[in-house]
Motif scaffolding. Structure first.
Motif, PDB file in Angstrom:
ATOM      1  N   ARG A 101       0.849  -1.187   0.000  1.00  0.00           N
ATOM      2  CA  ARG A 101       0.000   0.000   0.000  1.00  0.00           C
ATOM      3  C   ARG A 101       0.886   1.239   0.000  1.00  0.00           C
ATOM      4  O   ARG A 101       2.027   1.196   0.477  1.00  0.00           O
ATOM      5  CB  ARG A 101      -0.929   0.018   1.216  1.00  0.00           C
ATOM      6  CG  ARG A 101      -2.055  -1.005   1.133  1.00  0.00           C
ATOM      7  CD  ARG A 101      -2.529  -1.437   2.485  1.00  0.00           C
ATOM      8  NE  ARG A 101      -1.470  -2.109   3.228  1.00  0.00           N
ATOM      9  CZ  ARG A 101      -1.664  -2.881   4.273  1.00  0.00           C
ATOM     10  NH1 ARG A 101      -2.887  -3.098   4.707  1.00  0.00           N
ATOM     11  NH2 ARG A 101      -0.656  -3.446   4.905  1.00  0.00           N
ATOM     12  N   LEU A 102       0.344   2.318  -0.507  1.00  0.00           N
ATOM     13  CA  LEU A 102       1.096   3.557  -0.681  1.00  0.00           C
ATOM     14  C   LEU A 102       0.349   4.703  -0.002  1.00  0.00           C
ATOM     15  O   LEU A 102      -0.814   4.969  -0.331  1.00  0.00           O
ATOM     16  CB  LEU A 102       1.268   3.841  -2.175  1.00  0.00           C
ATOM     17  CG  LEU A 102       1.974   5.126  -2.595  1.00  0.00           C
ATOM     18  CD1 LEU A 102       3.418   5.137  -2.101  1.00  0.00           C
ATOM     19  CD2 LEU A 102       1.925   5.282  -4.111  1.00  0.00           C
ATOM     20  N   ILE A 103       1.015   5.359   0.958  1.00  0.00           N
ATOM     21  CA  ILE A 103       0.408   6.484   1.665  1.00  0.00           C
ATOM     22  C   ILE A 103       1.248   7.717   1.388  1.00  0.00           C
ATOM     23  O   ILE A 103       2.431   7.769   1.723  1.00  0.00           O
ATOM     24  CB  ILE A 103       0.310   6.208   3.177  1.00  0.00           C
ATOM     25  CG1 ILE A 103      -0.576   4.973   3.421  1.00  0.00           C
ATOM     26  CG2 ILE A 103      -0.240   7.420   3.917  1.00  0.00           C
ATOM     27  CD1 ILE A 103      -0.612   4.514   4.866  1.00  0.00           C
ATOM     28  N   LEU A 104       0.632   8.715   0.780  1.00  0.00           N
ATOM     29  CA  LEU A 104       1.320   9.923   0.341  1.00  0.00           C
ATOM     30  C   LEU A 104       0.866  11.099   1.194  1.00  0.00           C
ATOM     31  O   LEU A 104      -0.328  11.398   1.275  1.00  0.00           O
ATOM     32  CB  LEU A 104       1.009  10.183  -1.136  1.00  0.00           C
ATOM     33  CG  LEU A 104       1.385   9.035  -2.076  1.00  0.00           C
ATOM     34  CD1 LEU A 104       0.674   9.174  -3.405  1.00  0.00           C
ATOM     35  CD2 LEU A 104       2.897   8.979  -2.262  1.00  0.00           C
ATOM     36  N   ILE A 105       1.831  11.749   1.827  1.00  0.00           N
ATOM     37  CA  ILE A 105       1.546  12.873   2.707  1.00  0.00           C
ATOM     38  C   ILE A 105       2.105  14.139   2.060  1.00  0.00           C
ATOM     39  O   ILE A 105       3.323  14.325   1.998  1.00  0.00           O
ATOM     40  CB  ILE A 105       2.176  12.655   4.095  1.00  0.00           C
ATOM     41  CG1 ILE A 105       1.624  11.368   4.726  1.00  0.00           C
ATOM     42  CG2 ILE A 105       1.909  13.846   5.011  1.00  0.00           C
ATOM     43  CD1 ILE A 105       2.294  10.996   6.024  1.00  0.00           C
ATOM     44  N   ALA A 106       1.206  14.980   1.540  1.00  0.00           N
ATOM     45  CA  ALA A 106       1.628  16.220   0.859  1.00  0.00           C
ATOM     46  C   ALA A 106       2.834  15.960  -0.041  1.00  0.00           C
ATOM     47  O   ALA A 106       3.887  16.570   0.129  1.00  0.00           O
ATOM     48  CB  ALA A 106       1.929  17.310   1.886  1.00  0.00           C
ATOM     49  N   ALA A 195      -3.928   3.287  -2.535  1.00  0.00           N
ATOM     50  CA  ALA A 195      -3.168   4.471  -2.144  1.00  0.00           C
ATOM     51  C   ALA A 195      -4.046   5.444  -1.371  1.00  0.00           C
ATOM     52  O   ALA A 195      -5.264   5.478  -1.535  1.00  0.00           O
ATOM     53  CB  ALA A 195      -2.576   5.160  -3.375  1.00  0.00           C
ATOM     54  N   LEU A 196      -3.390   6.225  -0.523  1.00  0.00           N
ATOM     55  CA  LEU A 196      -4.045   7.282   0.252  1.00  0.00           C
ATOM     56  C   LEU A 196      -3.228   8.560   0.087  1.00  0.00           C
ATOM     57  O   LEU A 196      -2.000   8.533   0.204  1.00  0.00           O
ATOM     58  CB  LEU A 196      -4.121   6.897   1.724  1.00  0.00           C
ATOM     59  CG  LEU A 196      -4.596   7.977   2.711  1.00  0.00           C
ATOM     60  CD1 LEU A 196      -6.058   8.336   2.459  1.00  0.00           C
ATOM     61  CD2 LEU A 196      -4.408   7.518   4.158  1.00  0.00           C
ATOM     62  N   PHE A 197      -3.900   9.665  -0.172  1.00  0.00           N
ATOM     63  CA  PHE A 197      -3.263  10.972  -0.363  1.00  0.00           C
ATOM     64  C   PHE A 197      -3.820  11.914   0.709  1.00  0.00           C
ATOM     65  O   PHE A 197      -5.010  12.195   0.736  1.00  0.00           O
ATOM     66  CB  PHE A 197      -3.610  11.492  -1.766  1.00  0.00           C
ATOM     67  CG  PHE A 197      -2.901  12.755  -2.198  1.00  0.00           C
ATOM     68  CD1 PHE A 197      -3.212  13.982  -1.630  1.00  0.00           C
ATOM     69  CD2 PHE A 197      -1.961  12.712  -3.208  1.00  0.00           C
ATOM     70  CE1 PHE A 197      -2.588  15.144  -2.053  1.00  0.00           C
ATOM     71  CE2 PHE A 197      -1.328  13.867  -3.646  1.00  0.00           C
ATOM     72  CZ  PHE A 197      -1.639  15.087  -3.070  1.00  0.00           C
ATOM     73  N   HIS A 245      -4.901   4.499   9.870  1.00  0.00           N
ATOM     74  CA  HIS A 245      -5.527   3.282  10.402  1.00  0.00           C
ATOM     75  C   HIS A 245      -6.779   2.910   9.608  1.00  0.00           C
ATOM     76  O   HIS A 245      -6.992   1.732   9.279  1.00  0.00           O
ATOM     77  CB  HIS A 245      -5.885   3.473  11.877  1.00  0.00           C
ATOM     78  CG  HIS A 245      -4.748   3.259  12.815  1.00  0.00           C
ATOM     79  ND1 HIS A 245      -4.061   2.065  12.901  1.00  0.00           N
ATOM     80  CD2 HIS A 245      -4.170   4.073  13.746  1.00  0.00           C
ATOM     81  CE1 HIS A 245      -3.101   2.149  13.818  1.00  0.00           C
ATOM     82  NE2 HIS A 245      -3.140   3.361  14.343  1.00  0.00           N
ATOM     83  N   SER A 246      -7.600   3.893   9.301  1.00  0.00           N
ATOM     84  CA  SER A 246      -8.825   3.610   8.539  1.00  0.00           C
ATOM     85  C   SER A 246      -8.488   3.058   7.162  1.00  0.00           C
ATOM     86  O   SER A 246      -9.115   2.087   6.697  1.00  0.00           O
ATOM     87  CB  SER A 246      -9.666   4.887   8.394  1.00  0.00           C
ATOM     88  OG  SER A 246     -10.139   5.330   9.649  1.00  0.00           O
ATOM     89  N   PHE A 247      -7.489   3.653   6.525  1.00  0.00           N
ATOM     90  CA  PHE A 247      -7.078   3.192   5.199  1.00  0.00           C
ATOM     91  C   PHE A 247      -6.539   1.771   5.259  1.00  0.00           C
ATOM     92  O   PHE A 247      -6.887   0.923   4.423  1.00  0.00           O
ATOM     93  CB  PHE A 247      -6.008   4.149   4.653  1.00  0.00           C
ATOM     94  CG  PHE A 247      -5.316   3.656   3.423  1.00  0.00           C
ATOM     95  CD1 PHE A 247      -5.970   3.610   2.196  1.00  0.00           C
ATOM     96  CD2 PHE A 247      -3.985   3.255   3.468  1.00  0.00           C
ATOM     97  CE1 PHE A 247      -5.331   3.175   1.046  1.00  0.00           C
ATOM     98  CE2 PHE A 247      -3.333   2.809   2.330  1.00  0.00           C
ATOM     99  CZ  PHE A 247      -3.999   2.772   1.120  1.00  0.00           C
ATOM    100  N   ASN A 251      -8.078  -1.734   3.631  1.00  0.00           N
ATOM    101  CA  ASN A 251      -7.265  -2.413   2.627  1.00  0.00           C
ATOM    102  C   ASN A 251      -6.315  -3.397   3.314  1.00  0.00           C
ATOM    103  O   ASN A 251      -5.098  -3.226   3.274  1.00  0.00           O
ATOM    104  CB  ASN A 251      -6.456  -1.395   1.813  1.00  0.00           C
ATOM    105  CG  ASN A 251      -7.334  -0.419   1.069  1.00  0.00           C
ATOM    106  OD1 ASN A 251      -7.816  -0.699  -0.022  1.00  0.00           O
ATOM    107  ND2 ASN A 251      -7.560   0.756   1.671  1.00  0.00           N
ATOM    108  N   PRO A 252      -6.895  -4.420   3.984  1.00  0.00           N
ATOM    109  CA  PRO A 252      -6.069  -5.335   4.784  1.00  0.00           C
ATOM    110  C   PRO A 252      -5.147  -6.200   3.905  1.00  0.00           C
ATOM    111  O   PRO A 252      -5.378  -6.353   2.735  1.00  0.00           O
ATOM    112  CB  PRO A 252      -7.118  -6.192   5.496  1.00  0.00           C
ATOM    113  CG  PRO A 252      -8.327  -6.141   4.626  1.00  0.00           C
ATOM    114  CD  PRO A 252      -8.326  -4.777   4.010  1.00  0.00           C
TER     115      PRO A 252
END
Length: 252
Positions: A101-106, A195-197, A245-247, A251-252
């Motif tokens: 999984r991909l988490i993008l912060i700004a 992914a989460l942005f 956490h929600s993301f 997406n387990p």
């Protein structure tokens, strides 16, 4: 592998990649919140924090691959902030089998054309070189740091930012970055992982345009934090952790 790194907790692995201008200490509030359920890895990018300064052109993707191999992490969730998000995106495109999984912060994005407002500000910062004190102060006064500079993290952020400029102008021997080709902006549709942005409403307006580019990913969610500038991993850690956490649970 000569990068400084730390690990916390146990469980599925999450690797945090910090922004420029700071080091891995920027995650100090977020790490405990994620380490309850995951193995969290943080590291100082080359030339920052306690990692050695670059003596030749930097290849951030290779550095990250070397760290994952050292830690025997075959698949991870990547969390990247600012240029750390640029690295996370490029790594996912280069080694899709290593990323869950991909988490993008700004995030920034290779190949993205930033606005004149942003480029002019960066130009003013660089025009003050080699006066480290003036460069640091001008940067700290920037509009994207107004929330963190008015927070309890002000002195901590100033310390990291000052160390950043000092190391860059006294220890670095190369400033070139090597990114994969073609640039990531041309290949975003190839990112198949969820992914989460996440971004703040007090960041550069460019962040809205970057979010529009990332909408091209097949599976991506967005979260916008109110009252958050570019350094919200410090000032909004609880809210950010909740979104992460929600993301992850979705997406387990």
């Amino acid at each position: 592998m000569d990068l400084n790194y730390s690990t916390y907790g146990s469980g599925p692995a999450i690797v945090f990649i910090h922004s420029g201008g700071v080091d891995s200490r920027v995650w100090l509030e977020l790490v405990p919140l994620l380490a309850r359920t995951h193995r969290v890895v943080t590291f100082d990018a080359r030339g920052l924090g306690q990692s050695p300064a670059p003596q030749e052109p930097l290849n951030p993707v290779d550095d990250l691959l070397g760290l994952l191999d050292l830690l025997k992490l075959n698949r991870v969730t990547l969390v990247g902030h600012s240029i750390g998000g640029e690295l996370a995106t490029n790594f996912t495109l280069s080694y899709p089998g290593r990323v869950d999984r991909l988490i993008l912060i700004a995030p920034s994005l290779t190949g993205f054309a930033f606005s004149d407002t942003y480029m002019n500000w960066m130009g003013e910062v660089n025009s003050l070189a080699p006066d480290i004190g003036k460069m640091t102060q001008f940067s700290l006064d920037g509009p994207i740091y107004r929330t963190v500079m008015a927070s309890n993290y002000r002195d901590f952020f100033i310390e990291m930012h000052t160390q950043y400029f000092t190391r860059v102008f006294t220890e670095w021997r190369s400033f070139d970055l090597i990114w994969p080709h073609p640039p990531a902006i041309e290949r975003l549709e190839d990112i198949a992982v969820p992914a989460l942005f996440v971004y703040g409403d007090l960041d550069w307006s460019d962040m809205n345009d970057l979010a529009a580019e990332f909408k091209r990913l097949p599976s991506i969610a967005f979260a916008k934090l109110e009252g958050a500038d570019h350094m919200f991993p410090l000032t909004h850690a609880g809210e950010l952790a909740s979104h992460i956490h929600s993301f992850l649970n979705d997406n387990p």
